[in-house]
Write a protein that holds these residues in place. Structure first.
Motif, PDB file in Angstrom:
ATOM      1  N   ASP A 147       0.760  -1.288   0.106  1.00  0.00           N
ATOM      2  CA  ASP A 147       0.067   0.006  -0.120  1.00  0.00           C
ATOM      3  C   ASP A 147       0.968   1.086  -0.149  1.00  0.00           C
ATOM      4  O   ASP A 147       0.336   2.337   0.210  1.00  0.00           O
ATOM      5  CB  ASP A 147      -0.844   0.118   1.291  1.00  0.00           C
ATOM      6  N   ASP A 365      -6.673   2.270   9.234  1.00  0.00           N
ATOM      7  CA  ASP A 365      -7.631   3.315   9.270  1.00  0.00           C
ATOM      8  C   ASP A 365      -7.555   4.169  10.616  1.00  0.00           C
ATOM      9  O   ASP A 365      -7.444   5.236  10.678  1.00  0.00           O
ATOM     10  CB  ASP A 365      -9.040   2.950   8.873  1.00  0.00           C
ATOM     11  N   ASN A 382      -1.133   4.634  -0.026  1.00  0.00           N
ATOM     12  CA  ASN A 382      -2.375   4.883  -1.067  1.00  0.00           C
ATOM     13  C   ASN A 382      -3.564   5.045  -0.492  1.00  0.00           C
ATOM     14  O   ASN A 382      -4.517   5.598  -1.253  1.00  0.00           O
ATOM     15  CB  ASN A 382      -1.728   3.921  -2.153  1.00  0.00           C
ATOM     16  N   ASP A 383      -3.976   3.984   0.281  1.00  0.00           N
ATOM     17  CA  ASP A 383      -5.287   3.568   0.572  1.00  0.00           C
ATOM     18  C   ASP A 383      -5.877   4.623   1.767  1.00  0.00           C
ATOM     19  O   ASP A 383      -6.972   4.679   2.252  1.00  0.00           O
ATOM     20  CB  ASP A 383      -5.587   2.175   0.894  1.00  0.00           C
TER      21      ASP A 383
END
Length: 453
Positions: A147, A365, A382-383
């Protein structure tokens, strides 16, 4: 296929990372962390906080409890909150130990190693990887590596660095002050443009409430990491494409410099000396520098976006907009330096599995919410769902979108060089070094001698 590089060169995917998510970094005067370097030399201010007691069994707690050495004191409270959130969600304890600011984090790590008291996770820069050969855990195959394009990879040790932020550095400015003075920061792409801007601001100091045009500190014991690494880094990279290694390659080839480029750089530093707060320039501290900028005393300051949390938390901050302008010491320089200046790495003889689990959680998150929205960091993932709560973000993103970023190649110079070059900046500020030509000849000798050791 993603680029995996030892250097802090940035891939084009950085634009995507910034668009999706948006830093004395505090570094130490000996570039072994900020930042480790991450670079400073006065009283040690290590802060150790046990965030919470684990709720698991004693056996599990002894396995899962880990220690993280943070080299960015400006985000200590947010990392403590991060550790508390990790405890809440997983039942596992992370003790955050913060060092930096006016502390030599490199020496602290050496002391920890000698005392067999190493943290499980600690911060390094790319050029310090060789110092830890055989002592770092290989993070190859960890889920978070899929990621990001910014992990630190070593040819022999594998993936060794977890990128916890993207940082930018140039001349930070108070956009409101520049607007009041009628100065468009986008025009600051030449020495003449800066000369005109500095003269204008200096003539309007009383009207604008300025103590000085510039908050720049060349005091070597307290801020040698800033002059010797970040400001010196502008000579290496300002105006260059992201992957252009011309001057770092020259430097690392026996300590060579480009005399013409260095002289132009020195002339620009001389102008900075002239328009800086003289009290700050000679004997100031990082805290005084950032506090002065937060209070609107300086139109410009020589730091990076890592100062954002400190500035916005100041009771003197009035909410002014901020941005970056390039160190335009030659005509046409229009880039800022941006990328991961340092990395979290896992000690191979520590609690490796628990450290890996924590790093994976940090990339997700809950942790990104804290790091981006509360610590004001720009995410390298990236996420990431969050745009940085960073007053410099819009300015950084505009450079990224325009392809106007240069690499953090200053982190690839010979480790410890900043301890020598920072004294040259200090002597120039004091007037011991009289002019740009003498600065250039002096720093050339200092660099050559250091590489010959």
């Amino acid at each position: 296929m993603k680029k995996k590089v030892l250097s802090v060169l940035l891939a084009s995917a950085m634009v995507c990372s910034l668009a999706a998510c948006g830093s004395s970094t505090t570094e130490t005067t000996t570039e072994t962390t900020p930042e480790t370097t991450t670079e400073e030399k006065t009283d040690s201010t290590s802060t150790e906080t046990q965030t919470a007691e684990t709720t698991t069994s004693d056996a599990t707690a002894s396995y899962e409890a880990i220690r993280l050495l943070n080299g960015k004191p400006e985000i200590d409270s947010q990392l403590q909150e991060l550790a508390a959130k990790y405890l809440e969600e997983t039942g596992n304890t992370v003790t955050v130990e913060t060092i930096g600011g006016d502390t030599n984090a490199s020496d602290e790590l050496k002391n920890m190693y000698q005392a067999d008291n190493m943290p499980d996770i600690f911060v390094i820069e790319a050029n310090q990887a060789a110092n830890w050969t055989g002592m770092l855990a290989d993070l190859t195959g960890e889920q978070w590596t899929e990621d990001t394009d910014f992990e630190l990879t070593d040819d022999t040790m594998g993936v060794i660095g977890f990128p916890y932020t993207v940082e930018a550095t140039a001349l930070a400015y108070n956009a409101d002050v520049l607007e009041q003075a009628g100065i468009d920061p986008s025009t600051l792409t030449s020495p003449d443009a800066y000369k005109t801007a500095f003269e204008t601001l200096d003539s309007m100091k009383d009207e604008l409430g300025l103590t000085a045009v510039l908050g720049w500190c060349a005091e070597p014991a307290n801020l040698g990491w800033s002059s010797g690494t970040h400001v010196f880094g502008q000579y290496l990279d300002a105006g260059l494409a992201l992957d252009d290694t011309t001057y770092i390659d020259l430097l690392n080839d026996g300590g060579q410099i480009d005399t013409d480029r260095m002289t132009h750089f020195a002339e620009f530093i001389g102008m900075m000396n002239q328009y800086s707060d003289p009290d700050l320039l000679i004997d100031g501290t990082y805290d005084e520098q950032v506090a002065g900028f937060a209070a609107g005393k300086y139109a410009f300051v020589t730091q990076g976006n890592w100062i954002n949390a400190t500035v916005t938390a100041s009771s003197d901050y009035t909410g002014f907009a901020m941005g970056f302008a390039p160190y335009a010491f030659e005509d046409g320089i229009d880039t800022i330096i941006a990328g991961p200046p340092s990395y979290w790495t896992v000690y191979g003889d520590g609690n490796v599995d628990a450290a890996k689990a924590f790093l994976q959680w940090v990339s997700e998150d809950s942790a990104q919410d804290i790091l981006v929205n509360k610590a004001g960091l720009i995410s390298p993932f990236n996420d990431c769902a969050y745009a940085a709560a960073d007053p410099f973000y819009d300015s950084i993103k505009s450079y990224m979108d325009a392809g106007k970023t240069s690499g953090w190649h200053t982190m690839l110079k010979k480790d410890g060089l900043q301890n020598e070059t920072c004294q040259v900046f200090a002597d120039y500020a004091k007037g011991t070094i009289a002019d740009a030509d003498t600065f250039t000849s002096t720093i050339a000798k200092v660099i050559k001698a250091y590489y010959a050791e």
